[in-house]
Design a protein around this motif. Structure first.
Motif: not given
Ligand code: ADP
Ligand code: MG
Length: 506
Positions: A139-166
């Motif tokens: 398909a032909k499109i006008d480059r000027a009209n293209v909007r790119f979604v910015s780079c997806c951030p790295p996967a979020p890092v989650s911690q475990a429940d502190s009671r489980e850690i204990t």
């Protein structure tokens, strides 16, 4: 280059995708060309299955997905094998397939690009698929009209429940025959630093799964791969770091595992927890983060030999002369405090003599001083061993020899008692009939022997105090120092090491 090629490839480029593997055909030839033009490395393969294997391995090795580019129909069917493999391995990959034009079917939204990157790496990593309609490729499109979604951030890092850690730390401390299993999840998590610290401060043996190999080196002293069957069977508590209890690990079932084994499971996929064997402690989160949480909790408790030596070994200069004597202090120090150079280790020697340390250290210190060498002398003494020649610190102070004495103080010979127990024993009557012969005065202030003569004395209870006082002592080249490191009096290499895996038991 014509605008129509650019769209796909630039969007991928914006998402930091660097590699593309595939086999081109109508309608995705232009996609590959455009990808190259946008700086993406394209590798033409001979079968889509291999292309998908390659792309998913990039995802595992770099932590960011690569693209597998295939044509519709058979191309995609061939890629399915690679996608299934990536999913089972929990490795991210993005498969892009071309399909027929949109007027022939009902799909094809380019906005799916960032979502595809995200869904391949967020949560449990795996394969994601993008279908590009043939007419969109051209398909032909006008480059000027293209909007790119910015780079997806790295996967979020989650911690475990502190009671489980204990709960997990409690289980681990009570373990008689603990084992750490390191899986490819730990490799994907890039948790090598945290896993090493866990192994070294606890002294627990580890077993890598086939792809968990190399997170810590196979020749690490705690690696028990050679005793795999025995370690699996005999372990009473197992820390499972990014490995599934599937066929590779015999499902965690007897006869390969003890029927009473307690599993501390760390995984970022909730559905995986308690799979096949009910976890005694289920830690939902990223391996690096969860191990850091557990270590932070441990370091508030009294140190043991392994914790103390781990931090000492991190700070000691490679060329220092290590003088060492004691029972556990010398034995455990032998495996954890390493030498790089000949004639840089002096210990109780052939005769197993206690009390040689300060004299040896003074000799090395005098050589250092008279030969103006920069190497430091570090004298690591058990508290009992230090008692034999402790008064030589006066000699060190008199000659201003910048020797660093580290007393690993467990209140006794082999092991001691804590101050509270000692007080209770005193109340019971005649200590000559009550005090165990191995005990010495709990929390004796050996550092004051050094400060009495003008050297630096440090009382050390925590990891932070150990690191800062050792660093200060290494920076001080004018006077000797003494670090009185109070460790857990019950810390004993018998429970910490793994005689249950030594050769005689095999
Ligand atoms: P192995 O083949 O080494 O036994 P598996 O593929 O069976 O490894 O298990 C890997 C596990 O690691 C999967 O259950 C996956 O969900 C998990 N995993 C992947 N990345 C992480 C991470 N960053 N933190 C925690 N768990 C992870
Ligand atoms: Mg596994």
């Amino acid at each position: 280059m014509s605008i129509r090629y650019v769209f796909t490839s630039i969007q991928l480029h914006v998402q930091n995708v660097e590699y593309m593997f595939g086999i081109v055909g109508v309608p995705i030839i232009e996609v590959a060309m455009a990808a190259q033009a946008a700086g993406i490395k394209y590798v033409g393969m001979r079968n889509e299955q291999a292309a998908c294997y390659a792309a998913s391995a990039i995802g595992y090795l770099t932590g960011w997905p690569a693209v597998c580019l295939v044509v519709s129909g058979p191309g995609l069917i061939h890629a399915l094998g690679g996608m299934a493999n990536a999913n089972m391995n929990c490795w991210p990959v993005i498969v892009i397939g071309g399909s027929s034009d949109r007027n022939q079917e009902t799909t094809g939204a380019f906005q799916e690009f960032p979502q595809a990157v995200r869904s391949s790496i967020y949560g449990r990593p795996g394969a994601s698929y993008i279908d590009i309609a043939g007419d969109m490729v051209n398909a032909k499109i006008d480059r000027a009209n293209v909007r790119f979604v910015s780079c997806c951030p790295p996967a979020p890092v989650s911690q475990a429940d502190s009671r489980e850690i204990t709960q997990a730390v409690r289980l681990l401390r009570a373990a008689q025959r603990p084992l750490i299993i390191i899986g490819k999840g730990a490799a994907y998590a890039r948790a090598e630093k945290e896993v090493r610290e866990l192994v070294e401060v606890t002294g627990i043996p580890f077993l890598p799964t086939p792809m968990g190999k190399g997170v810590l080196p196979d020749d690490h002293p705690n690696c028990v791969a050679a005793a795999r069957s025995r370690s699996l069977l005999q372990a009473d508590v197992i820390v499972l770091l990014g490995a599934r209890l599937n066929w590779i690990l015999h499902f965690g079932f007897p006869p390969r595992f003890s029927p009473h084994v307690k599993i501390i499971q760390v995984d970022l996929c909730a559905e995986e927890l308690s799979n096949n064997v009910r976890a005694a402690s289920a830690l939902l989160g990223d391996i690096g983060a969860v191990v850091r949480q557990s270590l932070a909790l441990r370091s508030t408790l009294p140190m043991n030999y392994y914790t103390a030596f781990h931090h000492i070994s991190e700070l000691l200069p490679k060329d220092c002369i290590i003088v060492s004597e004691g029972a556990n202090t010398m034995d455990i120090g032998r495996t954890m405090l390493l030498n790089d150079l000949p004639r840089h280790r002096l210990d109780a020697g052939t005769f197993g003599t206690m009390g040689v340390g300060p004299g040896f250290a003074i000799a090395a210190g005098v050589l250092e001083q008279t030969q103006k060498s920069a190497q430091r002398v570090v004298c690591i003494e058990g508290d009992s061993a230090f008692g034999f020649s402790g008064m030589e610190v006066e000699t060190m102070c008199r000659y201003k020899l910048p020797i660093i004495i580290i007393v690993i103080n467990n209140n006794g010979i082999y092991s001691g008692v804590d101050p509270k127990t000692w007080k209770e024993m005193e109340k019971m009557g005649d200590m000559t009939t009550i005090a165990p012969p191995v005990t010495l005065l709990p929390e004796a202030r050996y550092e004051q022997v050094m400060s009495a003569f003008g050297g630096r004395g440090y009382l050390v209870r925590t990891v932070e105090e150990l690191r800062s006082s050792l660093q200060e002592s290494l920076n001080n080249t004018q006077m000797p120092s003494l670090l009185n490191v109070l460790i857990d009096p019950a810390s004993d290499r018998k429970q910490q090491e793994f005689p249950w895996l030594t050769r005689s038991n095999l």
